[in-house]
Motif scaffolding. Structure first.
Motif, PDB file in Angstrom:
ATOM      1  N   VAL A 157       0.862  -1.170   0.000  1.00  0.00           N
ATOM      2  CA  VAL A 157       0.000   0.000   0.000  1.00  0.00           C
ATOM      3  C   VAL A 157       0.904   1.227   0.000  1.00  0.00           C
ATOM      4  O   VAL A 157       1.749   1.408   0.874  1.00  0.00           O
ATOM      5  CB  VAL A 157      -0.933   0.008   1.234  1.00  0.00           C
ATOM      6  CG1 VAL A 157      -1.779   1.289   1.253  1.00  0.00           C
ATOM      7  CG2 VAL A 157      -1.772  -1.227   1.238  1.00  0.00           C
ATOM      8  N   THR A 159       1.133   5.153   0.314  1.00  0.00           N
ATOM      9  CA  THR A 159       0.389   6.325   0.782  1.00  0.00           C
ATOM     10  C   THR A 159       0.969   7.567   0.118  1.00  0.00           C
ATOM     11  O   THR A 159       2.171   7.749   0.017  1.00  0.00           O
ATOM     12  CB  THR A 159       0.486   6.460   2.303  1.00  0.00           C
ATOM     13  OG1 THR A 159       1.865   6.560   2.672  1.00  0.00           O
ATOM     14  CG2 THR A 159      -0.149   5.261   2.985  1.00  0.00           C
ATOM     15  N   GLN A 160       0.097   8.412  -0.351  1.00  0.00           N
ATOM     16  CA  GLN A 160       0.526   9.649  -1.010  1.00  0.00           C
ATOM     17  C   GLN A 160       0.440  10.790  -0.013  1.00  0.00           C
ATOM     18  O   GLN A 160      -0.565  10.926   0.692  1.00  0.00           O
ATOM     19  CB  GLN A 160      -0.334   9.916  -2.226  1.00  0.00           C
ATOM     20  CG  GLN A 160      -0.154   8.872  -3.284  1.00  0.00           C
ATOM     21  CD  GLN A 160      -1.030   9.134  -4.487  1.00  0.00           C
ATOM     22  OE1 GLN A 160      -1.885  10.012  -4.450  1.00  0.00           O
ATOM     23  NE2 GLN A 160      -0.809   8.396  -5.533  1.00  0.00           N
TER      24      GLN A 160
END
Length: 161
Positions: A157, A159-160
């Motif tokens: 995953v 994350t931005q």
């Protein structure tokens, strides 16, 4: 359907042929009634069943093959677990406990030898040998399958900010 009926008929005939062959005739044949020319049976015409010891060379090699195949299965399963794959026959907790899993593999080898002994004890010498042969084939096939599985890549995953 016809093929399975034919196989089932063959299997039934094969299983019942030996008891029928070993029964004594109900009455003596006509040529045996004549008392002339009665000769005692010679010892070289008597066919004795072929017996072998349980721990003979062939069984030693087969049991060593079973142990080798189970060892290969042990290491291939551990390799498969390290690559993120799931075990299908046992729980992952049993496989991840290395000492417990080694005991399970050793127990499977012992069960195979015990089944071969039971077949030997009751006179089923072909089944005695085939037990080990089939066990070697199945364990080796499972190990090859474990090594040929692709590594499971877990999705990461991102994350931005």
């Amino acid at each position: 359907m016809k093929r399975s009926i034919g196989f089932l008929t063959f299997l039934i005939l094969a299983c019942t042929a030996k008891p029928l062959y070993s029964q004594e005739p109900s009455r003596p044949p006509v040529e045996d009634i004549n008392p002339r020319a009665k000769q005692p049976p010679s010892s070289n015409t008597t066919i004795q069943p072929i017996e072998h010891r349980f721990w003979d060379k062939e069984n030693d090699l087969l049991f060593a093959g079973v142990a080798a195949a189970r060892t290969l299965d042990y290491f291939s399963t551990l390799n498969m677990r390290r690559r993120g794959r799931q075990e299908i026959f046992l729980t992952n907790d049993a496989v991840d406990n290395h000492a417990g899993f080694a005991f399970i593999e050793a127990g499977a080898t012992g069960v195979s030898i015990g089944a071969s002994y039971l077949f030997h004890r009751y006179g089923h010498h072909k089944l005695e040998r085939w037990t080990s042969i089939v066990h070697i084939g199945l364990a080796t096939t499972g190990a090859v399958r474990n090594y040929s599985l692709k590594t499971a890549h877990r999705a990461t995953v991102v994350t931005q900010p």
